[in-house]
Write a protein that holds these residues in place. Structure first.
Motif, mmCIF file in Angstrom:
data_model
loop_
_atom_site.group_PDB
_atom_site.id
_atom_site.type_symbol
_atom_site.label_atom_id
_atom_site.label_comp_id
_atom_site.label_asym_id
_atom_site.label_seq_id
_atom_site.Cartn_x
_atom_site.Cartn_y
_atom_site.Cartn_z
ATOM 1 N N MET A 1 0.852 -1.182 0.000
ATOM 2 C CA MET A 1 0.000 0.000 0.000
ATOM 3 C C MET A 1 0.890 1.234 0.000
ATOM 4 O O MET A 1 1.375 1.683 1.042
ATOM 5 N N GLU A 2 1.141 1.774 -1.185
ATOM 6 C CA GLU A 2 1.999 2.949 -1.320
ATOM 7 C C GLU A 2 1.147 4.192 -1.070
ATOM 8 O O GLU A 2 0.762 4.923 -1.969
ATOM 9 N N THR A 3 0.841 4.387 0.210
ATOM 10 C CA THR A 3 -0.017 5.477 0.647
ATOM 11 C C THR A 3 0.778 6.401 1.571
ATOM 12 O O THR A 3 1.968 6.204 1.790
ATOM 13 N N SER A 4 0.120 7.398 2.133
ATOM 14 C CA SER A 4 0.823 8.354 2.980
ATOM 15 C C SER A 4 1.535 7.670 4.130
ATOM 16 O O SER A 4 2.616 8.078 4.551
ATOM 17 N N VAL A 5 0.890 6.643 4.691
ATOM 18 C CA VAL A 5 1.528 5.764 5.674
ATOM 19 C C VAL A 5 1.592 4.381 5.028
ATOM 20 O O VAL A 5 0.602 3.659 5.012
ATOM 21 N N PRO A 6 2.741 3.969 4.461
ATOM 22 C CA PRO A 6 2.788 2.727 3.689
ATOM 23 C C PRO A 6 2.749 1.485 4.571
ATOM 24 O O PRO A 6 3.256 1.474 5.695
ATOM 25 N N TYR A 7 2.157 0.418 4.035
ATOM 26 C CA TYR A 7 2.072 -0.861 4.726
ATOM 27 C C TYR A 7 1.749 -1.932 3.699
ATOM 28 O O TYR A 7 1.499 -1.640 2.529
ATOM 29 N N TRP A 8 1.760 -3.204 4.137
ATOM 30 C CA TRP A 8 1.419 -4.327 3.258
ATOM 31 C C TRP A 8 0.034 -4.829 3.642
ATOM 32 O O TRP A 8 -0.261 -5.048 4.813
ATOM 33 N N GLU A 9 -0.804 -5.066 2.642
ATOM 34 C CA GLU A 9 -2.161 -5.560 2.893
ATOM 35 C C GLU A 9 -2.614 -6.358 1.686
ATOM 36 O O GLU A 9 -2.634 -5.832 0.566
ATOM 37 N N GLY A 10 -2.978 -7.630 1.891
ATOM 38 C CA GLY A 10 -3.414 -8.398 0.750
ATOM 39 C C GLY A 10 -4.078 -9.708 1.115
ATOM 40 O O GLY A 10 -4.014 -10.183 2.255
ATOM 41 N N PRO A 11 -4.743 -10.334 0.131
ATOM 42 C CA PRO A 11 -5.434 -11.609 0.343
ATOM 43 C C PRO A 11 -4.441 -12.755 0.433
ATOM 44 O O PRO A 11 -3.361 -12.727 -0.161
ATOM 45 N N ILE A 12 -4.838 -13.805 1.169
ATOM 46 C CA ILE A 12 -3.978 -14.955 1.403
ATOM 47 C C ILE A 12 -4.775 -16.238 1.253
ATOM 48 O O ILE A 12 -6.000 -16.251 1.363
ATOM 49 N N THR A 13 -4.051 -17.323 0.999
ATOM 50 C CA THR A 13 -4.626 -18.664 1.038
ATOM 51 C C THR A 13 -4.111 -19.383 2.283
ATOM 52 O O THR A 13 -3.031 -19.078 2.801
#
Length: 344
Positions: free
Chosen positions: A315-327
């Motif tokens: 998430m290349e946003t003002s406060v960056p982080y990782w966020e995503g779907p998983i199996t």
């Protein structure tokens, strides 16, 4: 100076890895969560201006007619410069929205910033409506919602129906985050059925699946020696599991988990009973990010491998982080979402 630039200058970013609103910094002027937690619905679905930090956080695991997986995120954050609503441009309430769609090959993300008091963003509890600009999460109540958002290269329009009860984490919604006792009020609606249309560069796609909404507010949910978190929401074949580990500067972790039966009955697991161990480190935007994990909860015989659908869900946003779907595979099978913050 335009409104977006002004908001970036005013936003209480923290230079440390804790990021959004300085989650581990003390503040004396705001309210703090107290135990026992006492909720008032539907009012508590709305904002709490006397607390510094709050969010409405929805993620979804979706598939199309061919079984191709997709992930979807819709998040509205509120942070306050002072514990009051205010009116017009004098309002100290600031709002930030994140929306994303993740496929195996792409991660689309966009951000909105807004100032409270001028109608640009906000939440009302009854009937429920959360919005920022033209993005909406709206319905007669939290059980039946329509969700919309758009960015430069994606859009979505989704309908959600809750098929189970609200879930309260920690001690009936009082969720402790550290050995020092920092805490938040935290509940979820993890039982949504969701369907609708994704608009991607290659065309519109009809999708359906399951969604999970998290509601949380506090004023200092972390301690000053915690650098970020790894948070898992898992929809498994025999139940659901929320678990997180908070990374601490001495290399140890503070953990918590909630096991959720299909009928909504819950069991809370305190620090040390939920375990998450990285198995694979990916290079993501120049950072080392763990995108495969072994997750265990021995009391429920959970021993699973978590794998990102797309390692590059940054998430290349003002406060960056990782966020995503998983199996999820192993002792249990399923799908879910992973959020990781504080990776520099």
């Amino acid at each position: 100076m335009n409104v977006r630039v002004l908001l970036l200058l005013l936003w209480p970013f923290d230079a440390s890895a804790q990021g959004f609103a300085g989650l581990g910094t003390a503040t004396d002027s705001f309210a703090t969560p107290q135990s026992p937690a006492i909720f008032d619905f539907p009012a508590d679905h709305g904002p709490h201006a006397n607390y510094r930090i709050e969010w409405w956080y929805l993620t979804a695991n979706l598939t199309d007619a061919d079984g191709t997986p997709y992930g979807l995120q819709w998040t509205l954050f509120r942070t306050a410069l002072a514990p009051e609503n205010g009116t017009g441009w004098s309002s100290p309430q600031l709002w930030m929205g994140h929306a994303a769609v993740t496929t195996a090959d792409a991660h689309y993300v966009t951000e909105r910033l807004a100032r409270g008091g001028i109608g640009q963003a906000g939440v009302t509890a009854d009937p429920f409506e959360a919005w920022i600009d033209d993005w909406q999460l709206i319905g007669p109540d939290l059980n039946t919602l329509r969700m919309t958002a758009s960015g430069p290269d994606f859009a979505y329009d989704m309908d959600l129906t809750a098929l189970g009860p609200l879930i309260f984490h920690g001690d009936n919604g009082y969720s402790v985050k550290s050995a020092e006792g920092q805490a938040s009020y935290y509940y979820s609606q993890p039982f949504y059925a969701i369907e609708g249309t994704l608009a991607l560069p290659d065309g519109d796609i009809d999708v359906s699946g399951s969604a999970w909404l998290d509601r949380e507010w506090s004023s200092q949910p972390l301690s000053d020696d915690q650098t970020g978190w790894d948070w898992f929401s898992l929809s498994l074949d025999t139940g659901k599991l929320m678990g997180f580990r908070l990374r601490q500067t001495d290399g140890t972790f503070y953990t918590s988990a909630t096991w959720i039966k299909p009928d909504g009955q819950t069991t809370t697991y305190p620090d040390g009973t939920f375990n998450a161990e990285p198995l694979f480190i990916a290079t993501v935007d120049g950072r080392a990010i763990p995108t495969q994990w072994r997750v265990t909860l021995p009391d429920r015989d959970v021993d699973v491998t978590i794998a990102a659908i797309n390692d590059q869900a940054w998430m290349e946003t003002s406060v960056p982080y990782w966020e995503g779907p998983i199996t999820v595979t192993g002792s249990h099978n399923g799908v879910g979402y992973l959020e990781m913050t504080g990776y520099e």
